[in-house]
Design a protein around this motif. Structure first.
Motif, PDB file in Angstrom:
ATOM      1  N   HIS A 128       0.800  -1.274   0.027  1.00  0.00           N
ATOM      2  CA  HIS A 128      -0.075  -0.130  -0.048  1.00  0.00           C
ATOM      3  C   HIS A 128       0.824   1.437  -0.100  1.00  0.00           C
ATOM      4  O   HIS A 128       0.351   2.358   0.487  1.00  0.00           O
ATOM      5  N   ASP A 144      -0.124   3.794   2.508  1.00  0.00           N
ATOM      6  CA  ASP A 144       0.948   3.692   3.905  1.00  0.00           C
ATOM      7  C   ASP A 144       2.078   4.161   3.387  1.00  0.00           C
ATOM      8  O   ASP A 144       3.164   3.508   3.015  1.00  0.00           O
ATOM      9  N   ARG A 158      -3.193   1.314  -3.875  1.00  0.00           N
ATOM     10  CA  ARG A 158      -4.313   0.754  -3.637  1.00  0.00           C
ATOM     11  C   ARG A 158      -5.585   0.786  -4.094  1.00  0.00           C
ATOM     12  O   ARG A 158      -6.877   0.260  -4.173  1.00  0.00           O
ATOM     13  N   HIS A 200       2.748  -2.457   6.517  1.00  0.00           N
ATOM     14  CA  HIS A 200       1.729  -1.435   6.504  1.00  0.00           C
ATOM     15  C   HIS A 200       1.956  -0.337   7.422  1.00  0.00           C
ATOM     16  O   HIS A 200       2.696  -0.523   8.430  1.00  0.00           O
ATOM     17  N   SER A 201       1.411   0.756   7.257  1.00  0.00           N
ATOM     18  CA  SER A 201       1.124   1.824   8.392  1.00  0.00           C
ATOM     19  C   SER A 201      -0.351   2.324   8.286  1.00  0.00           C
ATOM     20  O   SER A 201      -1.107   1.952   7.216  1.00  0.00           O
ATOM     21  N   GLU A 228       1.617  -3.192  11.218  1.00  0.00           N
ATOM     22  CA  GLU A 228       0.884  -1.791  11.198  1.00  0.00           C
ATOM     23  C   GLU A 228       1.430  -0.759  12.129  1.00  0.00           C
ATOM     24  O   GLU A 228       1.063  -0.829  13.100  1.00  0.00           O
TER      25      GLU A 228
HETATM   26 ZN   LIG Z   1      -1.822  -1.090   4.277  1.00  0.00          ZN
END
Ligand SMILES: [Zn+2]
Length: 270
Positions: A21, A50, A80, A157-158, A231
């Motif tokens: 992402h 992200d 995304r 991810h973030s 995350e």
């Molecule tokens: Zn993500």
């Protein structure tokens, strides 16, 4: 066309850092099918991207201990908002479809229209982007299994500090959310994540996001595939203008490298 860029690692490494992402890239053709204005789209990209997770993963790969194996990187080179490679492809299986956030999003983070519903170019987007991406990831995992007897997918991810409209605003939003799967995430792997990111204040499992990515052909059927999702809450390394703070980003890369080193050793001993 494959939009999943593979950066090869050590032939003996089972570890894959997957970054789905991080990109804001949207082709003119795909953009033409999106409803928001240019300004609205920038806001949507700020919230849904992200940002700089590719840099965190790249930094981690660069920091991994020499001789113990550089991880393989798999990086989505488009946004995304084109397709989300982590969603289930069929309508019945994907719970985020209810929020217009399945494989092909039709709603923005704030529940505004992103595409007409149903999106007329869905089949084209799935055939052009989603399925080739899934095939690339599947081949990479097969390749690691054949070479090392194991695969460890670390999904990087973030997530935003404040909840998006489709989220439950009452759920905790820790500095690190660890997404796990009952089949693919052994307790030892979760413990390794907690230890590697010990420098972060709050850590929690499966809140506000849950689960982790495994190619469908191996999903809950092949225990040689381990997986976990990282995350990171974005306020820890992004400035208010969404640009990364180099020092903070570097610290997160070092923590992720620690995890990769542990997984490489564990995978080799699998
Ligand atoms: Zn993500």
């Amino acid at each position: 066309m494959t939009i999943c860029r593979i950066q090869p690692g050590d032939p003996a490494s089972p570890v894959i850092l997957h970054v789905p992402h991080a990109s804001r890239e949207i082709s003119d053709t795909v953009r033409a099918g999106l409803l928001p204005s240019d300004a609205e789209l920038e806001t949507e990209l700020d919230e849904s991207t992200d940002t700089a997770t590719d840099l965190i993963a790249q930094g981690a790969a660069d920091y991994t201990t020499a001789g113990r194996g550089r991880p393989w990187l798999a990086i989505n080179e488009v946004s995304r908002l084109v397709i989300d490679p982590e969603r289930f492809p069929s309508d019945d299986e994907e719970p985020m479809n209810a929020a217009g956030r399945g494989a092909v999003y039709t709603r923005t983070c704030n529940d505004a229209p992103l595409r007409p519903e149903p999106a007329p170019d869905t089949q084209h987007l799935m055939d052009t982007y989603f399925h080739p991406y899934a095939a690339t990831m599947s081949e990479l995992v097969d390749d690691r299994l054949a070479a090392t007897g194991a695969a460890v997918i670390i999904d990087v991810h973030s997530y935003p500090h404040r909840p998006s409209a489709f989220e439950d605003p009452t759920r905790p939003r820790p500095a690190l959310c660890i997404g796990t799967d009952d089949f693919h995430t052994r307790d030892r792997l979760t413990a390794q994540v907690l230890a590697a990111f010990a420098g972060l204040d709050e850590k929690a499992v499966n809140t506000p996001y849950a689960g982790c990515y495994v190619p469908l052909g191996r999903y809950r059927s092949d225990s040689r595939v381990s997986a976990v999702m990282i995350e990171l809450r974005r306020d820890q390394y992004l400035n208010t203008d969404h640009t990364p703070d180099p020092t903070k980003l570097d610290a997160l890369s070092r923590m992720l490298a620690t995890l990769v080193d542990q997984c490489t050793a564990a995978g080799a001993a699998h």
